[in-house]
Design an enzyme around this catalytic site. Structure first.
Site, PDB file in Angstrom:
ATOM      1  N   HIS A 169      -5.073  -9.251  -3.086  1.00  0.00           N
ATOM      2  CA  HIS A 169      -5.315  -9.670  -1.705  1.00  0.00           C
ATOM      3  C   HIS A 169      -6.451 -10.670  -1.655  1.00  0.00           C
ATOM      4  CE1 HIS A 169      -3.768  -5.519  -1.652  1.00  0.00           C
ATOM      5  NE2 HIS A 169      -3.159  -5.843  -0.533  1.00  0.00           N
ATOM      6  N   SER A 224       0.828  -1.226   0.000  1.00  0.00           N
ATOM      7  CA  SER A 224       0.000   0.000   0.000  1.00  0.00           C
ATOM      8  C   SER A 224       0.850   1.258   0.000  1.00  0.00           C
ATOM      9  CB  SER A 224      -0.879   0.013   1.261  1.00  0.00           C
ATOM     10  OG  SER A 224      -1.643  -1.140   1.298  1.00  0.00           O
ATOM     11  N   HIS A 228      -3.368   1.099  -5.132  1.00  0.00           N
ATOM     12  CA  HIS A 228      -2.574   0.094  -5.853  1.00  0.00           C
ATOM     13  C   HIS A 228      -2.790   0.348  -7.352  1.00  0.00           C
ATOM     14  CE1 HIS A 228      -1.311  -2.745  -2.640  1.00  0.00           C
ATOM     15  NE2 HIS A 228      -2.318  -2.209  -1.993  1.00  0.00           N
ATOM     16  N   ASN A 251      -0.113   2.184  11.628  1.00  0.00           N
ATOM     17  CA  ASN A 251      -0.929   2.564  12.787  1.00  0.00           C
ATOM     18  C   ASN A 251      -0.691   1.589  13.920  1.00  0.00           C
ATOM     19  OD1 ASN A 251      -2.508   0.543  11.104  1.00  0.00           O
ATOM     20  ND2 ASN A 251      -3.552   0.492  13.082  1.00  0.00           N
ATOM     21  N   TYR A 262      -8.691 -10.609   0.508  1.00  0.00           N
ATOM     22  CA  TYR A 262      -9.947  -9.930   0.866  1.00  0.00           C
ATOM     23  C   TYR A 262     -10.659  -9.342  -0.351  1.00  0.00           C
ATOM     24  CZ  TYR A 262      -7.167  -5.568   0.861  1.00  0.00           C
ATOM     25  OH  TYR A 262      -6.348  -4.514   0.532  1.00  0.00           O
ATOM     26  N   GLU A 263      -9.944  -9.288  -1.495  1.00  0.00           N
ATOM     27  CA  GLU A 263     -10.625  -8.799  -2.711  1.00  0.00           C
ATOM     28  C   GLU A 263     -11.486  -9.904  -3.318  1.00  0.00           C
ATOM     29  OE1 GLU A 263      -7.988  -6.333  -5.446  1.00  0.00           O
ATOM     30  OE2 GLU A 263      -6.502  -7.147  -4.060  1.00  0.00           O
ATOM     31  N   HIS A 266      -8.282   3.067   6.116  1.00  0.00           N
ATOM     32  CA  HIS A 266      -7.388   2.857   4.979  1.00  0.00           C
ATOM     33  C   HIS A 266      -6.701   4.168   4.559  1.00  0.00           C
ATOM     34  CE1 HIS A 266      -5.628   0.657   1.711  1.00  0.00           C
ATOM     35  NE2 HIS A 266      -6.168   1.439   0.802  1.00  0.00           N
ATOM     36  N   MET A 307      -2.635  -7.884   5.807  1.00  0.00           N
ATOM     37  CA  MET A 307      -3.598  -8.713   5.084  1.00  0.00           C
ATOM     38  C   MET A 307      -3.012  -9.282   3.800  1.00  0.00           C
ATOM     39  SD  MET A 307      -6.829  -6.122   5.462  1.00  0.00           S
ATOM     40  CE  MET A 307      -7.220  -5.334   7.024  1.00  0.00           C
ATOM     41  N   SER A 308      -1.712  -9.464   3.787  1.00  0.00           N
ATOM     42  CA  SER A 308      -1.066  -9.927   2.542  1.00  0.00           C
ATOM     43  C   SER A 308       0.211 -10.692   2.880  1.00  0.00           C
ATOM     44  CB  SER A 308      -0.714  -8.699   1.680  1.00  0.00           C
ATOM     45  OG  SER A 308       0.339  -7.980   2.300  1.00  0.00           O
ATOM     46  N   ALA A 332       2.057  -2.738   4.164  1.00  0.00           N
ATOM     47  CA  ALA A 332       1.675  -1.856   5.262  1.00  0.00           C
ATOM     48  C   ALA A 332       1.071  -2.748   6.328  1.00  0.00           C
ATOM     49  CB  ALA A 332       0.652  -0.839   4.789  1.00  0.00           C
TER      50      ALA A 332
HETATM   51  C1  LIG Z   1      -2.476  -2.856   5.727  1.00  0.00           C
HETATM   52  C2  LIG Z   1      -2.929  -2.960   7.150  1.00  0.00           C
HETATM   53  C3  LIG Z   1      -2.846  -1.948   8.075  1.00  0.00           C
HETATM   54  C4  LIG Z   1      -3.405  -2.465   9.234  1.00  0.00           C
HETATM   55  N1  LIG Z   1      -3.619  -1.951  10.447  1.00  0.00           N
HETATM   56  C5  LIG Z   1      -4.241  -2.721  11.388  1.00  0.00           C
HETATM   57  O1  LIG Z   1      -4.471  -2.259  12.509  1.00  0.00           O
HETATM   58  N2  LIG Z   1      -4.604  -4.001  11.146  1.00  0.00           N
HETATM   59  C6  LIG Z   1      -4.380  -4.524   9.921  1.00  0.00           C
HETATM   60  N3  LIG Z   1      -4.754  -5.783   9.643  1.00  0.00           N
HETATM   61  N4  LIG Z   1      -3.776  -3.748   8.955  1.00  0.00           N
HETATM   62  N5  LIG Z   1      -3.473  -4.058   7.675  1.00  0.00           N
END
Ligand SMILES: Cc1cc2[nH]c(=O)nc(N)n2n1
Length: 282
Positions: free
Chosen positions: A84, A31, A62, A241, A86-87, A255, A217-218, A114
């Site tokens: 991903h 990302s 992306h 985050n 999730y897509e 996001h 998520m990847s 990310a």
């Molecule tokens: C790309 C991404 C960013 C975060 N932040 C989060 O708190 N939990 C996730 N699963 N992800 N995935």
């Protein structure tokens, strides 16, 4: 659903007919980190929609382009935008490019993503060098290697210990010191969750208790397929985050915020990956 060896070969042959570049290094940009591809010299680039067999990327941030070119004397191929689970893509589709890279002659895969941080020492904007991963979907059978094994790529039961190359991790830390960004960096364990929702507080606390440092998520399926077919792997997570772990905390992640940190740090990630590639003895 299965993907035959010929389908991978057909995509690789099509690409080799469209570009003279024969890449040694493949980079999957996460990302907001797609700018790395723009630094390649003598570029040949293709929209995923023009590449036979490639799925389509649908996530904001992306681009959806495969970029070939030179970086510090090494021929690279860069995915601007990844696929991903999730897509709604099958994991065979999200990892399809990795086997194509193998057939193009790639020997090293660099994955960036990310991720949210669970470790107290990892702040938004920090960079985590992935030491190892926990592939939650894989643990319950959502695994790109499920189904008949393709012996031309690798063994039926591939080992995954040490799949994040130690030498590259050491070099990355060395480079970080020389770039003066070592303070932003540390090694850690990355966990893949299916998404697209972010974690509940209970899930965040569970992951933290299990020793996970960052969650995304990847990445894990791509690394499993890469390791299966013998590619050397280096991975890093850009911390976007802090995952909410307390019921008193009113913050929540979105996001947009994830993309914002990507833009902020992408230059540092670019410098790191570029320097790592320039030092690779291919
Ligand atoms: C790309 C991404 C960013 C975060 N932040 C989060 O708190 N939990 C996730 N699963 N992800 N995935």
């Amino acid at each position: 659903d299965q993907i035959s060896h010929d389908e991978y070969q057909k995509t690789a042959d099509w690409l080799m007919s469209q570009t003279k570049h024969r890449p040694q290094v493949a980079i999957i940009c996460g990302s907001g980190l797609g700018m790395l591809a723009d630094t390649l010299k003598c570029q040949d680039s293709f929209a995923y929609s023009d590449i036979p067999g490639f799925p389509q990327s649908t996530v904001q941030g992306h681009a959806g382009r495969l970029v070939f070119g030179e970086l510090k004397g090494k021929t690279c191929v860069c995915m601007q935008g990844r696929f991903h689970m999730y897509e709604g893509h099958s994991l065979l589709k999200t990892t399809f490019p990795v086997r194509v890279f193998k057939l193009l002659g790639v020997e090293t895969l660099i994955v960036t993503n990310a991720a949210g941080s669970l470790a107290d020492g990892l702040q938004p904007g920090d960079i985590m060098i992935i030491k190892d991963h926990v592939n939650f979907p894989g643990l319950v059978g959502l695994n790109p290697l499920c189904g008949p094994n393709d012996d031309k790529f690798g063994p039926r039961f591939p080992a995954m210990s040490g799949c994040y190359d130690k030498n590259l991790r050491c070099q990355a830390m060395e480079i970080a010191k020389q770039l003066g960004v070592a303070g932003l960096m540390q090694e850690g364990v990355y966990a893949m969750v299916g998404g697209p929702n972010f974690e509940t507080i209970a899930e965040a606390r569970l992951l933290h208790r299990l020793g996970v440092d960052a969650v995304g998520m990847s990445t894990a399926p791509e690394v499993v397929v890469a390791t299966h077919c013998g590619l050397r792997v280096f991975g890093l997570s850009l911390i976007t985050n802090k995952v909410v772990k307390s019921y008193e905390d009113s913050d929540s992640v979105n996001h947009e915020g994830v993309l914002e940190v990507g833009r902020l740090r992408s230059h540092t990630v670019q410098q790191l990956v570029t320097e790592l590639i320039s030092r690779m003895e291919i």
